[in-house]
Design an enzyme around this catalytic site. Structure first.
Site, PDB file in Angstrom:
ATOM      1  N   GLY A  13       0.823  -1.210   0.000  1.00 41.44           N
ATOM      2  CA  GLY A  13       0.000   0.000   0.000  1.00 41.44           C
ATOM      3  C   GLY A  13       0.853   1.255   0.000  1.00 41.44           C
ATOM      4  N   GLY A  14       0.189   2.396   0.138  1.00 42.17           N
ATOM      5  CA  GLY A  14       0.854   3.691   0.011  1.00 42.17           C
ATOM      6  C   GLY A  14       1.998   3.908   0.981  1.00 42.17           C
ATOM      7  CB  ILE A  92      -9.689  -0.102   5.333  1.00 41.65           C
ATOM      8  CG1 ILE A  92     -10.479  -0.576   6.572  1.00 41.65           C
ATOM      9  CG2 ILE A  92      -8.993  -1.265   4.653  1.00 41.65           C
ATOM     10  CD1 ILE A  92     -11.681  -1.468   6.239  1.00 41.65           C
ATOM     11  CB  THR A  93     -10.776   5.320   5.205  1.00 42.22           C
ATOM     12  OG1 THR A  93     -10.593   5.248   3.785  1.00 42.22           O
ATOM     13  CG2 THR A  93      -9.535   5.892   5.856  1.00 42.22           C
ATOM     14  CG  ASP A  95     -13.444   8.553   5.609  1.00 42.16           C
ATOM     15  OD1 ASP A  95     -13.026   7.733   6.451  1.00 42.16           O
ATOM     16  OD2 ASP A  95     -12.700   9.370   5.024  1.00 42.16           O
ATOM     17  N   GLY A 150     -16.502  12.673   9.936  1.00 38.24           N
ATOM     18  CA  GLY A 150     -16.703  11.584   8.979  1.00 38.24           C
ATOM     19  C   GLY A 150     -15.896  10.337   9.275  1.00 38.24           C
ATOM     20  CE1 TYR A 154      -7.897   5.053   8.951  1.00 37.45           C
ATOM     21  CE2 TYR A 154      -7.538   7.127  10.073  1.00 37.45           C
ATOM     22  CZ  TYR A 154      -7.074   6.108   9.270  1.00 37.45           C
ATOM     23  OH  TYR A 154      -5.784   6.149   8.794  1.00 37.45           O
ATOM     24  N   PRO A 184       0.717   8.957  11.409  1.00 37.54           N
ATOM     25  CG  PRO A 184       0.910   7.473   9.633  1.00 37.54           C
ATOM     26  CD  PRO A 184       0.449   7.562  11.046  1.00 37.54           C
ATOM     27  N   GLY A 185       0.049  12.021   9.698  1.00 39.65           N
ATOM     28  CA  GLY A 185      -0.978  12.990   9.343  1.00 39.65           C
ATOM     29  C   GLY A 185      -1.435  12.711   7.920  1.00 39.65           C
TER      30      GLY A 185
HETATM   31  N1  CAA Z   1     -16.184  19.939   9.826  1.00 41.12           N
HETATM   32  C1  CAA Z   1     -17.442  20.398   9.977  1.00 41.12           C
HETATM   33  N2  CAA Z   1     -18.412  20.187   9.095  1.00 41.12           N
HETATM   34  C2  CAA Z   1     -18.112  19.491   7.987  1.00 41.12           C
HETATM   35  C3  CAA Z   1     -16.826  18.986   7.763  1.00 41.12           C
HETATM   36  C4  CAA Z   1     -15.849  19.251   8.727  1.00 41.12           C
HETATM   37  N3  CAA Z   1     -14.588  18.810   8.587  1.00 41.12           N
HETATM   38  N4  CAA Z   1     -16.826  18.319   6.594  1.00 41.12           N
HETATM   39  C5  CAA Z   1     -18.078  18.404   6.105  1.00 41.12           C
HETATM   40  N5  CAA Z   1     -18.851  19.127   6.943  1.00 41.12           N
HETATM   41  C6  CAA Z   1     -20.246  19.443   6.783  1.00 41.12           C
HETATM   42  C7  CAA Z   1     -20.483  19.998   5.401  1.00 41.12           C
HETATM   43  O1  CAA Z   1     -20.209  21.396   5.397  1.00 41.12           O
HETATM   44  C8  CAA Z   1     -21.955  19.672   5.191  1.00 41.12           C
HETATM   45  O2  CAA Z   1     -22.740  20.597   5.907  1.00 41.12           O
HETATM   46  P1  CAA Z   1     -24.210  20.989   5.371  1.00 41.12           P
HETATM   47  O3  CAA Z   1     -24.983  19.697   5.345  1.00 41.12           O
HETATM   48  O4  CAA Z   1     -24.672  21.954   6.389  1.00 41.12           O
HETATM   49  O5  CAA Z   1     -23.970  21.561   4.009  1.00 41.12           O
HETATM   50  C9  CAA Z   1     -22.118  18.337   5.906  1.00 41.12           C
HETATM   51  O6  CAA Z   1     -21.041  18.271   6.851  1.00 41.12           O
HETATM   52  C10 CAA Z   1     -22.037  17.151   4.947  1.00 41.12           C
HETATM   53  O7  CAA Z   1     -20.766  17.231   4.304  1.00 41.12           O
HETATM   54  P2  CAA Z   1     -20.457  16.498   2.956  1.00 41.12           P
HETATM   55  O8  CAA Z   1     -21.283  17.104   1.859  1.00 41.12           O
HETATM   56  O9  CAA Z   1     -18.985  16.441   2.746  1.00 41.12           O
HETATM   57  O10 CAA Z   1     -21.081  15.066   3.257  1.00 41.12           O
HETATM   58  P3  CAA Z   1     -20.815  13.758   2.482  1.00 41.12           P
HETATM   59  O11 CAA Z   1     -21.730  12.731   3.066  1.00 41.12           O
HETATM   60  O12 CAA Z   1     -20.812  13.965   1.029  1.00 41.12           O
HETATM   61  O13 CAA Z   1     -19.323  13.363   2.879  1.00 41.12           O
HETATM   62  C11 CAA Z   1     -17.563  12.706   4.249  1.00 41.12           C
HETATM   63  C12 CAA Z   1     -18.998  13.215   4.212  1.00 41.12           C
HETATM   64  C13 CAA Z   1     -17.500  11.345   3.539  1.00 41.12           C
HETATM   65  C14 CAA Z   1     -17.191  12.519   5.677  1.00 41.12           C
HETATM   66  C15 CAA Z   1     -16.667  13.721   3.523  1.00 41.12           C
HETATM   67  O14 CAA Z   1     -16.857  14.982   4.118  1.00 41.12           O
HETATM   68  C16 CAA Z   1     -15.228  13.338   3.632  1.00 41.12           C
HETATM   69  O15 CAA Z   1     -14.751  12.472   2.916  1.00 41.12           O
HETATM   70  N6  CAA Z   1     -14.473  13.981   4.526  1.00 41.12           N
HETATM   71  C17 CAA Z   1     -13.073  13.722   4.724  1.00 41.12           C
HETATM   72  C18 CAA Z   1     -12.879  12.682   5.795  1.00 41.12           C
HETATM   73  C19 CAA Z   1     -11.378  12.548   6.023  1.00 41.12           C
HETATM   74  O16 CAA Z   1     -10.699  13.471   6.404  1.00 41.12           O
HETATM   75  N7  CAA Z   1     -10.843  11.336   5.794  1.00 41.12           N
HETATM   76  C20 CAA Z   1      -9.454  11.153   5.949  1.00 41.12           C
HETATM   77  C21 CAA Z   1      -9.046  10.045   5.018  1.00 41.12           C
HETATM   78  S1  CAA Z   1      -7.286   9.886   4.968  1.00 41.12           S
HETATM   79  C22 CAA Z   1      -6.892   9.135   6.395  1.00 41.12           C
HETATM   80  O17 CAA Z   1      -7.703   8.767   7.176  1.00 41.12           O
HETATM   81  C23 CAA Z   1      -5.418   8.944   6.618  1.00 41.12           C
HETATM   82  C24 CAA Z   1      -5.021   9.453   7.934  1.00 41.12           C
HETATM   83  O18 CAA Z   1      -4.741   8.639   8.816  1.00 41.12           O
HETATM   84  C25 CAA Z   1      -4.878  10.886   8.177  1.00 41.12           C
END
Ligand code: CAA
Length: 247
Positions: A13-14, A92-93, A95, A150, A154, A184-185
């Site tokens: 993986g990555g 895995i994620t 979300d 979200g 995780y 990791p960040g």
């Molecule tokens: N803080 C506050 N509010 C948030 C927000 C946040 N960070 N992100 C989204 N919202 C709000 C939006 O503004 C929206 O508000 P309204 O309904 O009032 O408009 C509401 O929440 C819904 O947001 P989305 O349209 O984005 O909803 P969605 O269902 O399409 O997606 C999600 C939700 C899947 C969680 C998407 O926001 C997402 O993918 N977020 C990123 C999650 C993330 O950071 N994952 C990290 C993956 S990498 C990893 O995990 C590696 C590691 O170790 C660091």
């Protein structure tokens, strides 16, 4: 000294790839594991590694399955030798905001990211203690430290890794076995690239260093913690996140 054997889960993986390279560069004999359903990709990846001068053995493994972990570990020990270094990297994620998170999303992430810690450490730990040497690194996450919108599943699993790490660090401390976490960040990997573009842009804007991390920057922390002379570092966490979360 005989060459130490290091196992990295989720090797193709990555982040896993750079960890394997760093451990090879440290003179370890590196064993990578891959998802059984990903055999073809894993074999191609092994070939690419070989072309770059990295000789790795690879084994299929489902980290959510304790019996599979036990049998894989027994096979590795029989075919390669005793495991001295274990990097629990597979993760895995799935979300979703909590209001839409389904039980399958919760369970898949908890089983892969947290149960895997027990499933892999339990079968190797006693033998490491008996031999008087072991290095275990559990890959957690910035989002286990700070929580993430979200990622209730995780964040919970990755936070759980800290308790697990500290508990078994105490169990191994007098036996030469260190157990640490690396968090990791946001690193430039396929997992992070799945985050919607607008969300990722706002995440990057909040990283003090001003960019995503590179996988090599995580591998560096893993190599540091698995070094021969890292025996006084145990039960701790190294955050590698560009300053996004300062505990
Ligand atoms: N803080 C506050 N509010 C948030 C927000 C946040 N960070 N992100 C989204 N919202 C709000 C939006 O503004 C929206 O508000 P309204 O309904 O009032 O408009 C509401 O929440 C819904 O947001 P989305 O349209 O984005 O909803 P969605 O269902 O399409 O997606 C999600 C939700 C899947 C969680 C998407 O926001 C997402 O993918 N977020 C990123 C999650 C993330 O950071 N994952 C990290 C993956 S990498 C990893 O995990 C590696 C590691 O170790 C660091």
């Amino acid at each position: 000294m005989t060459q130490r054997i290091a196992v990295v889960t989720g090797a193709n993986g990555g982040l896993g790839e750079t960890m394997c390279k760093a451990l090879c560069d440290q003179g370890r004999k590196v064993i990578g594991t891959y998802l059984p359903t990903d055999e073809e990709n894993a074999k191609n990846w092994q070939q690419q590694m070989q072309e770059q001068g990295y000789e790795l053995a690879i084994y299929p493994l489902d980290v959510t399955d304790y019996d599979n972990c036990c049998s894989m570990i027994a096979t590795v020990e029989q075919e390669q030798g005793p495991i001295d270094i274990l990097v629990n990297n597979a993760g895995i994620t799935r979300d979703a905001p909590l209001k839409r998170m389904q039980p399958e999303q919760w369970q898949a992430v908890l089983r892969t990211n947290l149960d895997s810690m027990y499933n892999m450490c339990q079968p190797v730990f006693d033998a490491m203690c008996s031999r008087g040497f072991g290095r275990i690194v559990n890959i957690s996450s910035l989002n286990g430290e700070q929580g993430q919108f979200g990622q209730a599943n995780y964040s919970a699993a990755k936070a759980g890794i800290y308790g697990f790490t500290k508990a078994i660090a105490k169990e191994g401390a007098r036996k030469g076995v260190t157990v640490n976490a690396v968090s990791p960040g946001f690193i430039d990997t396929p997992m992070v690239r799945q985050v919607p573009e607008n969300v990722l842009e706002s995440i990057i804007a909040g990283i003090p260093v001003g960019r995503l991390g590179q996988p090599e920057e995580i591998a560096r922390a893993v190599a540091f913690l698995t070094a021969e002379d890292a025996g006084y570092i145990t039960g701790t966490n190294i955050s590698v996140n560009g300053g996004e979360y300062m505990s």
